[in-house]
Write a protein that holds these residues in place. Sequence first.
Motif, mmCIF file in Angstrom:
data_model
loop_
_atom_site.group_PDB
_atom_site.id
_atom_site.type_symbol
_atom_site.label_atom_id
_atom_site.label_comp_id
_atom_site.label_asym_id
_atom_site.label_seq_id
_atom_site.Cartn_x
_atom_site.Cartn_y
_atom_site.Cartn_z
ATOM 1 N N GLY A 67 -11.053 40.886 33.298
ATOM 2 C CA GLY A 67 -11.693 41.920 32.483
ATOM 3 C C GLY A 67 -12.898 41.376 31.767
ATOM 4 O O GLY A 67 -13.711 40.637 32.344
ATOM 5 N N SER A 68 -12.999 41.673 30.477
ATOM 6 C CA SER A 68 -14.117 41.185 29.675
ATOM 7 C C SER A 68 -13.688 41.018 28.226
ATOM 8 O O SER A 68 -12.735 41.657 27.768
ATOM 9 N N HIS A 69 -14.413 40.129 27.523
ATOM 10 C CA HIS A 69 -14.155 39.860 26.088
ATOM 11 C C HIS A 69 -12.716 39.404 25.846
ATOM 12 O O HIS A 69 -12.057 39.841 24.905
ATOM 13 N N LEU A 70 -12.215 38.508 26.700
ATOM 14 C CA LEU A 70 -10.826 38.070 26.621
ATOM 15 C C LEU A 70 -10.652 36.699 25.966
ATOM 16 O O LEU A 70 -9.554 36.360 25.532
ATOM 17 N N LYS A 71 -11.713 35.924 25.872
ATOM 18 C CA LYS A 71 -11.563 34.518 25.514
ATOM 19 C C LYS A 71 -11.115 34.280 24.081
ATOM 20 O O LYS A 71 -10.609 33.205 23.757
ATOM 21 N N GLY A 88 -7.632 27.235 26.346
ATOM 22 C CA GLY A 88 -8.465 26.444 27.231
ATOM 23 C C GLY A 88 -8.473 26.973 28.655
ATOM 24 O O GLY A 88 -9.321 26.574 29.463
ATOM 25 N N LEU A 89 -7.518 27.864 28.970
ATOM 26 C CA LEU A 89 -7.467 28.471 30.303
ATOM 27 C C LEU A 89 -8.144 29.841 30.321
ATOM 28 O O LEU A 89 -7.950 30.606 31.259
ATOM 29 N N PHE A 90 -8.908 30.139 29.261
ATOM 30 C CA PHE A 90 -9.542 31.448 29.142
ATOM 31 C C PHE A 90 -11.060 31.316 29.304
ATOM 32 O O PHE A 90 -11.660 30.301 28.998
ATOM 33 N N ALA A 91 -11.670 32.398 29.776
ATOM 34 C CA ALA A 91 -13.116 32.602 29.727
ATOM 35 C C ALA A 91 -13.326 34.039 29.279
ATOM 36 O O ALA A 91 -12.362 34.771 29.036
ATOM 37 N N ASP A 92 -14.576 34.443 29.155
ATOM 38 C CA ASP A 92 -14.814 35.805 28.693
ATOM 39 C C ASP A 92 -14.221 36.836 29.641
ATOM 40 O O ASP A 92 -13.731 37.881 29.209
ATOM 41 N N ASN A 93 -14.212 36.536 30.944
ATOM 42 C CA ASN A 93 -13.799 37.545 31.922
ATOM 43 C C ASN A 93 -12.427 37.292 32.535
ATOM 44 O O ASN A 93 -12.015 37.992 33.455
ATOM 45 N N TYR A 94 -11.694 36.277 32.064
ATOM 46 C CA TYR A 94 -10.332 36.081 32.579
ATOM 47 C C TYR A 94 -9.488 35.312 31.569
ATOM 48 O O TYR A 94 -10.001 34.606 30.698
ATOM 49 N N ALA A 95 -8.162 35.454 31.715
ATOM 50 C CA ALA A 95 -7.201 34.732 30.876
ATOM 51 C C ALA A 95 -5.992 34.393 31.724
ATOM 52 O O ALA A 95 -5.407 35.276 32.358
ATOM 53 N N VAL A 96 -5.623 33.126 31.745
ATOM 54 C CA VAL A 96 -4.450 32.662 32.498
ATOM 55 C C VAL A 96 -3.263 32.591 31.534
ATOM 56 O O VAL A 96 -3.341 31.941 30.487
ATOM 57 N N VAL A 97 -2.169 33.244 31.898
ATOM 58 C CA VAL A 97 -1.043 33.343 30.974
ATOM 59 C C VAL A 97 0.251 33.513 31.763
ATOM 60 O O VAL A 97 0.239 33.964 32.915
ATOM 61 N N GLN A 98 1.365 33.146 31.136
ATOM 62 C CA GLN A 98 2.676 33.269 31.778
ATOM 63 C C GLN A 98 3.473 34.407 31.149
ATOM 64 O O GLN A 98 3.558 34.522 29.925
ATOM 65 N N VAL A 99 4.060 35.236 31.992
ATOM 66 C CA VAL A 99 4.962 36.286 31.532
ATOM 67 C C VAL A 99 6.172 35.613 30.875
ATOM 68 O O VAL A 99 6.615 34.551 31.340
ATOM 69 N N PRO A 100 6.721 36.159 29.783
ATOM 70 C CA PRO A 100 7.889 35.522 29.154
ATOM 71 C C PRO A 100 9.009 35.278 30.152
ATOM 72 O O PRO A 100 9.291 36.131 31.009
ATOM 73 N N ALA A 101 9.645 34.121 30.054
ATOM 74 C CA ALA A 101 10.744 33.795 30.961
ATOM 75 C C ALA A 101 11.959 34.679 30.707
ATOM 76 O O ALA A 101 12.738 34.959 31.623
ATOM 77 N N VAL A 102 12.127 35.112 29.457
ATOM 78 C CA VAL A 102 13.251 35.988 29.099
ATOM 79 C C VAL A 102 12.699 37.239 28.436
ATOM 80 O O VAL A 102 11.989 37.162 27.440
ATOM 81 N N ILE A 103 13.035 38.384 28.995
ATOM 82 C CA ILE A 103 12.652 39.670 28.413
ATOM 83 C C ILE A 103 13.923 40.484 28.209
ATOM 84 O O ILE A 103 14.633 40.769 29.178
#
Length: 407
Positions: A67-71, A88-103
Amino acid sequence: MKKIIDNSFTRLLLAGMMLVAAMFVSCNNDEDSGAGPVITEVRNYAAAPNDTLVNELVPGQWVVLKGSHLKDAVKIAFNGIAVDFNGGLFADNYAVVQVPAVIPFPSVAENDLNTIELVTPKGKVIFDIDIVAGPPVLDHISNENPQPGEEVIVYGANLFQISGLVFAGVSVQEFTGSDDGTAVSFKMPDGAVSGPLKITTGSGEILTAFNVNDKTTGVISNADDISNWEYWGGAQIVSGESNSIFPGGNVTNFFVMDFASVSGGDGQPWSHAVRIGQTQWIPAESLSDPVDNWAFKFEINVPNPWLGGSIMVATSTGNYLARYEPWQGSPTGFKTTGWQTVTIPFTQFRDGGSGKGDILKNITDLIGAEGKSNCQIYLHNYEASGIAFKAAFDNIRVVKIINEQIN
């Protein structure tokens, strides 16, 4: 003179146009810097060509939010569950993230279901996407050989939307699952024979490779009809029918270690031990199996807090040892409220005199070329001061533990 005036006017006009352009760009930059976050799509966190578009998420999955404006994100939540993330895994147009292991799906608010929320200092965005429980996973069973009416707890993950539960050949009709999907409890049914644990959920099925309530398969000793006991060890055989020390309803015979004081540094496989004579641990045709396919198991009952020392498991080869130390990390020690199954995967056997060397790589290194071995389960006090120890052991066995996942 006229030419000079025209050049001056031209330069003035050009300067004015540049000023207006600069102001326009500045305004645009101001607008950009004040914009809230936008998510346009979600992709697998993988190298191309596997970074495919995702339209459904499962707990524990790594993804890339595009997307945009994510950093400058200060919060990211899936189904209302906030997660830790590395900017540190983010830029303005993307974000790297893990879904919670327990929901905890049953307790998720309706307006949070199937949403990703991302918040920055400039605003927030809600992105709709299906978030479903992954296939059920088995971690362990509290007691694989319970008495009828005793509580059994199955621990694992994604134990949601259970439509069927079979234990030891009997369908269990009443059970209680935890909100976070990590456990389901029930009473041991009457009429149980022997068979696998089978749990069917809305997202898959668990079917154990081993049978529960099985008193014969792979059993090295049960202190009853399969004994093989070398009585000159430090343990004794006790009848459950006359027992008042070890709760849990076990009416069969079992082994008991009861030591008022074991000195610091003391630990001999003949004086503080359950000693079992040579038996066939694994069928000859299975000796080339991967080490992690098999495990050493027994039931244990510890009525008083256990605060030091290690239960060691040794075989005839004497090269590899396994350590069992459940009290580690607990200031109050370890005790049970009844009988509890202990599983020691073969991968926990290590070489060296203290069982802290290299991991076992071949089954035959543990039990020889024919798969036959004796067994010593003994207490070694590695502490500096003396300790007391009291525990009962039953149904000592070796079983295959690979679980079949049916999605």
